[in-house]
Write a protein that holds these residues in place. Structure first.
Motif: not given
Length: 211
Positions: A47-60, A62-74
């Motif tokens: 997540g860039a600096d524009t991503v607020g703390t209320d909607s970001r977190g840490y994925d232990a 993947k060691k990533i601080n930001g957001r997670k995208r969940f998708i469903v495809t056909d």
């Protein structure tokens, strides 16, 4: 421009446009207009600096601080739904809202997933959504990288989306805006696919004869 962006999102334009293009691409490929099977996966992005703390977190994991995208495809890899959450969400928890959205939007009742979605989520989907989650597990004798049946389709879609420079990381203040940007990227990719008449192909390595 931003006024049009917000107005179209409030009116659900991107959802309807994506659905219409997906139907056209499926019919062009000789499939039924609406899918009955899908694949779910998640992707953690910084997540860039524009991503607020209320909607970001840490994925232990993947060691990533930001957001997670969940998708469903056909099963063709065409985007059905996307949900963006803090990266700290576990796959089995974040998948619930994603599966609910897919259930409401399409007749998908069979979903392929990796081992991160195993456990109570399988029972939850079966009992509440009447949807079967089939876990595609890593072969016990696998050594190194291997393409897994079904799962590679959604992983390819995530790669296509990340190729869009705006989606290389999450820059948006609100998760809903991130979801809209992902839908726009999928709309562009599906439109190109319809124009070509086939999925994108990796460019062959060029060789030169210097003799």
């Amino acid at each position: 421009m931003y006024w049009y962006f917000t107005a179209w999102e409030e009116a659900g334009v991107t959802e309807r446009l994506l659905a219409a293009l997906r139907i056209k691409a499926r019919v062009q490929a000789g499939r039924e207009p609406e899918p009955t099977a899908g694949i779910i996966d998640s992707q953690s992005v910084k997540g860039a600096d524009t991503v607020g703390t209320d909607s970001r977190g840490y994925d232990a994991g993947k060691k990533i601080n930001g957001r997670k995208r969940f998708i469903v495809t056909d099963t063709l890899g065409l985007l059905v739904v996307v949900v963006v959450l803090a990266a700290s969400w576990q796959d089995r928890d974040g998948a619930k809202s994603t599966l609910l959205a897919a259930y409401a939007a399409t007749p998908i009742r069979h979903v392929f997933a990796d081992q991160g979605f195993a456990g109570k989520l399988v029972d939850w989907a079966r009992n509440l959504l009447h949807t079967t989650i089939e876990i595609v597990r890593k072969p016990a004798d696998q050594v190194g990288f291997a393409v897994h049946p079904r799962r590679w389709v959604v992983e390819r879609t995530l790669a296509w989306l990340t190729a869009c420079r705006r989606l290389a990381r999450d820059y948006e203040r609100h998760p809903e805006t991130s979801e809209a940007m992902i839908r726009w990227a999928a709309i562009a990719g599906t439109a190109r696919r319809i124009t070509r008449g086939e999925p994108a192909q990796r460019q062959a390595r060029r060789t030169f004869d210097w003799t």
